[in-house]
Every structure is written in structure tokens, then in C-alpha cells.
Design a protein around this motif. Structure first.
Motif, PDB file in Angstrom:
ATOM      1  N   SER A   1      13.189   2.323   7.469  1.00 45.98           N
ATOM      2  CA  SER A   1      13.235   2.179   6.017  1.00 45.98           C
ATOM      3  C   SER A   1      11.896   2.598   5.421  1.00 45.98           C
ATOM      4  CB  SER A   1      13.547   0.734   5.626  1.00 45.98           C
ATOM      5  OG  SER A   1      12.432  -0.092   5.885  1.00 45.98           O
ATOM      6  N   LEU A   2      11.928   3.032   4.199  1.00 42.59           N
ATOM      7  CA  LEU A   2      10.718   3.430   3.501  1.00 42.59           C
ATOM      8  C   LEU A   2       9.777   2.236   3.338  1.00 42.59           C
ATOM      9  CD1 LEU A   2       9.377   5.841   2.156  1.00 42.59           C
ATOM     10  CD2 LEU A   2      10.606   5.288   0.071  1.00 42.59           C
ATOM     11  N   GLY A   3      10.339   1.077   2.993  1.00 43.96           N
ATOM     12  CA  GLY A   3       9.528  -0.127   2.846  1.00 43.96           C
ATOM     13  C   GLY A   3       8.879  -0.553   4.150  1.00 43.96           C
ATOM     14  N   GLY A   4       9.612  -0.447   5.243  1.00 42.93           N
ATOM     15  CA  GLY A   4       9.057  -0.799   6.546  1.00 42.93           C
ATOM     16  C   GLY A   4       7.904   0.105   6.946  1.00 42.93           C
ATOM     17  N   VAL A   5       8.045   1.390   6.671  1.00 38.33           N
ATOM     18  CA  VAL A   5       6.970   2.345   6.967  1.00 38.33           C
ATOM     19  C   VAL A   5       5.755   2.030   6.093  1.00 38.33           C
ATOM     20  CG1 VAL A   5       6.311   4.787   6.819  1.00 38.33           C
ATOM     21  CG2 VAL A   5       8.503   4.137   7.822  1.00 38.33           C
ATOM     22  N   ALA A   6       5.986   1.706   4.815  1.00 34.09           N
ATOM     23  CA  ALA A   6       4.891   1.359   3.911  1.00 34.09           C
ATOM     24  C   ALA A   6       4.168   0.096   4.372  1.00 34.09           C
ATOM     25  CB  ALA A   6       5.424   1.182   2.493  1.00 34.09           C
ATOM     26  N   GLN A   7       4.913  -0.906   4.844  1.00 33.10           N
ATOM     27  CA  GLN A   7       4.290  -2.134   5.340  1.00 33.10           C
ATOM     28  C   GLN A   7       3.414  -1.869   6.549  1.00 33.10           C
ATOM     29  OE1 GLN A   7       7.706  -4.610   6.003  1.00 33.10           O
ATOM     30  NE2 GLN A   7       7.518  -5.608   4.013  1.00 33.10           N
ATOM     31  N   LYS A   8       3.899  -1.053   7.472  1.00 34.45           N
ATOM     32  CA  LYS A   8       3.108  -0.733   8.667  1.00 34.45           C
ATOM     33  C   LYS A   8       1.841   0.028   8.288  1.00 34.45           C
ATOM     34  CE  LYS A   8       6.987  -0.728  11.844  1.00 34.45           C
ATOM     35  NZ  LYS A   8       7.913   0.099  12.633  1.00 34.45           N
ATOM     36  N   LEU A   9       1.958   0.966   7.361  1.00 34.83           N
ATOM     37  CA  LEU A   9       0.781   1.716   6.936  1.00 34.83           C
ATOM     38  C   LEU A   9      -0.220   0.794   6.246  1.00 34.83           C
ATOM     39  CD1 LEU A   9      -0.817   4.312   6.593  1.00 34.83           C
ATOM     40  CD2 LEU A   9       0.491   4.747   4.492  1.00 34.83           C
ATOM     41  N   ALA A  10       0.252  -0.059   5.333  1.00 39.56           N
ATOM     42  CA  ALA A  10      -0.649  -0.985   4.641  1.00 39.56           C
ATOM     43  C   ALA A  10      -1.343  -1.910   5.635  1.00 39.56           C
ATOM     44  CB  ALA A  10       0.117  -1.794   3.601  1.00 39.56           C
ATOM     45  N   ARG A  11      -0.597  -2.392   6.626  1.00 37.96           N
ATOM     46  CA  ARG A  11      -1.183  -3.266   7.648  1.00 37.96           C
ATOM     47  C   ARG A  11      -2.288  -2.534   8.409  1.00 37.96           C
ATOM     48  NH1 ARG A  11       2.930  -4.241  11.397  1.00 37.96           N
ATOM     49  NH2 ARG A  11       4.107  -4.929   9.607  1.00 37.96           N
ATOM     50  N   ASN A  12      -2.045  -1.270   8.775  1.00 42.36           N
ATOM     51  CA  ASN A  12      -3.055  -0.483   9.490  1.00 42.36           C
ATOM     52  C   ASN A  12      -4.270  -0.204   8.608  1.00 42.36           C
ATOM     53  OD1 ASN A  12      -1.464  -0.384  11.768  1.00 42.36           O
ATOM     54  ND2 ASN A  12      -0.733   1.676  11.398  1.00 42.36           N
ATOM     55  N   LEU A  13      -4.022   0.159   7.348  1.00 42.90           N
ATOM     56  CA  LEU A  13      -5.123   0.485   6.452  1.00 42.90           C
ATOM     57  C   LEU A  13      -5.975  -0.729   6.127  1.00 42.90           C
ATOM     58  CD1 LEU A  13      -3.379   2.917   3.929  1.00 42.90           C
ATOM     59  CD2 LEU A  13      -5.195   3.486   5.535  1.00 42.90           C
ATOM     60  N   LEU A  14      -5.333  -1.863   5.875  1.00 42.56           N
ATOM     61  CA  LEU A  14      -6.046  -3.058   5.417  1.00 42.56           C
ATOM     62  C   LEU A  14      -6.542  -3.954   6.566  1.00 42.56           C
ATOM     63  CD1 LEU A  14      -3.755  -3.905   2.389  1.00 42.56           C
ATOM     64  CD2 LEU A  14      -6.004  -2.798   2.343  1.00 42.56           C
ATOM     65  N   ALA A  15      -6.231  -3.603   7.807  1.00 40.78           N
ATOM     66  CA  ALA A  15      -6.652  -4.412   8.953  1.00 40.78           C
ATOM     67  C   ALA A  15      -8.151  -4.677   9.001  1.00 40.78           C
ATOM     68  CB  ALA A  15      -6.185  -3.755  10.266  1.00 40.78           C
ATOM     69  N   PRO A  16      -9.018  -3.721   8.629  1.00 39.10           N
ATOM     70  CA  PRO A  16     -10.450  -4.022   8.666  1.00 39.10           C
ATOM     71  C   PRO A  16     -10.882  -5.118   7.695  1.00 39.10           C
ATOM     72  CG  PRO A  16     -10.097  -1.649   8.605  1.00 39.10           C
ATOM     73  CD  PRO A  16      -8.759  -2.308   8.360  1.00 39.10           C
ATOM     74  N   LEU A  17     -10.046  -5.438   6.720  1.00 41.18           N
ATOM     75  CA  LEU A  17     -10.388  -6.471   5.744  1.00 41.18           C
ATOM     76  C   LEU A  17      -9.920  -7.861   6.152  1.00 41.18           C
ATOM     77  CD1 LEU A  17      -9.581  -4.568   2.419  1.00 41.18           C
ATOM     78  CD2 LEU A  17     -11.738  -4.702   3.678  1.00 41.18           C
ATOM     79  N   ALA A  18      -9.319  -7.978   7.325  1.00 44.37           N
ATOM     80  CA  ALA A  18      -8.830  -9.277   7.801  1.00 44.37           C
ATOM     81  C   ALA A  18      -9.996 -10.267   7.902  1.00 44.37           C
ATOM     82  CB  ALA A  18      -8.145  -9.133   9.148  1.00 44.37           C
ATOM     83  N   VAL A  19      -9.735 -11.489   7.503  1.00 44.92           N
ATOM     84  CA  VAL A  19     -10.744 -12.540   7.546  1.00 44.92           C
ATOM     85  C   VAL A  19     -10.751 -13.133   8.952  1.00 44.92           C
ATOM     86  CG1 VAL A  19     -11.431 -14.776   6.627  1.00 44.92           C
ATOM     87  CG2 VAL A  19     -10.489 -13.030   5.114  1.00 44.92           C
ATOM     88  N   HIS A  20     -11.901 -13.113   9.578  1.00 40.55           N
ATOM     89  CA  HIS A  20     -12.040 -13.662  10.939  1.00 40.55           C
ATOM     90  C   HIS A  20     -12.593 -15.074  10.827  1.00 40.55           C
ATOM     91  CE1 HIS A  20     -11.122  -9.739  12.489  1.00 40.55           C
ATOM     92  NE2 HIS A  20     -12.049  -9.230  11.691  1.00 40.55           N
ATOM     93  N   ARG A  21     -11.836 -15.999  11.345  1.00 41.27           N
ATOM     94  CA  ARG A  21     -12.223 -17.422  11.257  1.00 41.27           C
ATOM     95  C   ARG A  21     -12.928 -17.858  12.491  1.00 41.27           C
ATOM     96  NH1 ARG A  21      -6.412 -18.502   8.793  1.00 41.27           N
ATOM     97  NH2 ARG A  21      -6.909 -17.715   6.772  1.00 41.27           N
TER      98      ARG A  21
END
Length: 181
Positions: free
Chosen positions: A161-181
Motif C-alpha cells: 500500500s502507498l501508506g505502508g510504503v510512506a510509513q516505512k520511509l518516514a520511520r527510516n528517515l526519522l530514526a536518527p531523531l529517536a529519543v534514547h532513554r
């Protein structure tokens, strides 16, 4: 080791390499080094510019980006609605950065996520694979200076699905911004 075992191992290795090449050919992501985000550092997500022919692709990508940041551990994620930006009635209007930064300051955000959607469609052809291309910039307030940026594209298979592909891309792009606890 028998000949059959050698052939079996070699076949398994070739399949693993082939699968890796296929998966890596489906996505491309590049980003600058990300700043270390504090768990309590609020991020305001502005409407994303939509440079596609798909109506509301920018708004859909904005919602996916906000949810991705929340699942990455950012405690406070505020989303600027189109009505806040004054562009709700014109679907072709692009977000106004200064108006968005002003809005984010009123929300007491430490960072602002801006960006654009360059591609959001199903490819023309027999298989009709979904393809998404997005860019993001993280700006630090109050100055609005860009402290991180990323660009990426991802395509899926014909049954994706287009939405599924967009979610995977957003997850890959935004992964460096993940908060490490």
C-alpha cells in the motif's frame, strides 16, 4: 561435507545476497548527523509542502511523521493543522514557514519539523508499485536554524500500500531523531 551440502549452502548464500540486493534497491535514505534530543524536547510538526499531483499528500505525510516521532519516544509532538496556517480552503497552497515558526513558538516547542513530499503515487504499469519521496528538516527554536535534514525515497511491491510504503520511509528517515532513554 557432501556435494549436496555444498550446493545447498551456496544456494542459500546466493539467495540471501539476492534478497539483500532487492530490498536495498527499494529504498534510498540520506541524512545529516542528528542532534541528541532530550526526552522532554517538544517538536512541532508543520504542514509539509506537497509537490506532487496527489491532493493532501503533504497532510498525510505530516500525520505519519508526527506519529512516527511519537513512537520514537518524543514525549510532546504538536501538529499544526491547515486551519492554523490559514491554508485550509486552498488545497494547492504551500505552507508558510514564518507563520509556522511563529505558531511553534506559541506552543513552546524546542524543535520544528518541516519538509516536503516530492512523490506520492502508484507507478504506471502492469504492477503499479507504490513510490514515495520525502524530505525533512529539523529546525531549532527560537532562531529556526536547520540542525538536521534527511531525504529519501522508497518503492514497494505491487501488493504494497502507498501508506505502508510512506510509513516505512518516514520511520527510516526519522530514526536518527529517536529519543534514547
Amino acid at each position: 561435507m557432501t556435494t549436496i551440502e555444498r550446493i545447498s549452502r551456496a544456494t542459500g548464500l546466493l539467495l540471501t545476497v539476492a534478497c539483500g540486493l532487492i530490498v536495498s534497491a527499494c529504498a534510498s535514505v540520506e541524512s545529516t548527523p542528528a542532534p541528541a534530543l532530550a526526552e522532554n524536547g517538544a517538536i512541532a510538526v508543520l504542514p509539509l509542502a506537497n509537490f506532487t499531483e496527489t491532493p493532501d499528500a503533504g497532510r498525510a505525510a505530516q500525520a505519519i511523521a508526527a506519529d512516527t516521532l511519537r513512537t520514537a519516544g518524543v514525549a510532546q509532538v504538536d501538529t499544526m493543522l491547515a486551519t492554523d496556517s490559514g491554508d485550509a480552503l486552498d488545497p494547492t497552497a504551500q505552507p508558510n514557514l514564518e507563520r509556522g515558526l511563529d505558531w511553534a513558538r506559541t506552543q513552546h516547542a524546542k524543535y520544528v519539523l518541516t519538509g516536503a513530499v516530492e512523490e506520492w503515487r502508484y507507478k504506471v504499469g502492469v504492477d503499479g508499485e507504490p513510490v514515495v519521496s520525502m524530505t525533512f528538516e529539523l529546525r531549532e527554536l527560537p532562531a529556526g536554524k536547520v540542525v538536521w535534514s534527511a531525504v529519501g525515497t522508497r518503492s514497494g511491491f505491487s501488493r504494497s500500500s502507498l501508506g505502508g510504503v510512506a510509513q516505512k520511509l518516514a520511520r527510516n528517515l526519522l530514526a536518527p531523531l529517536a529519543v534514547h532513554r
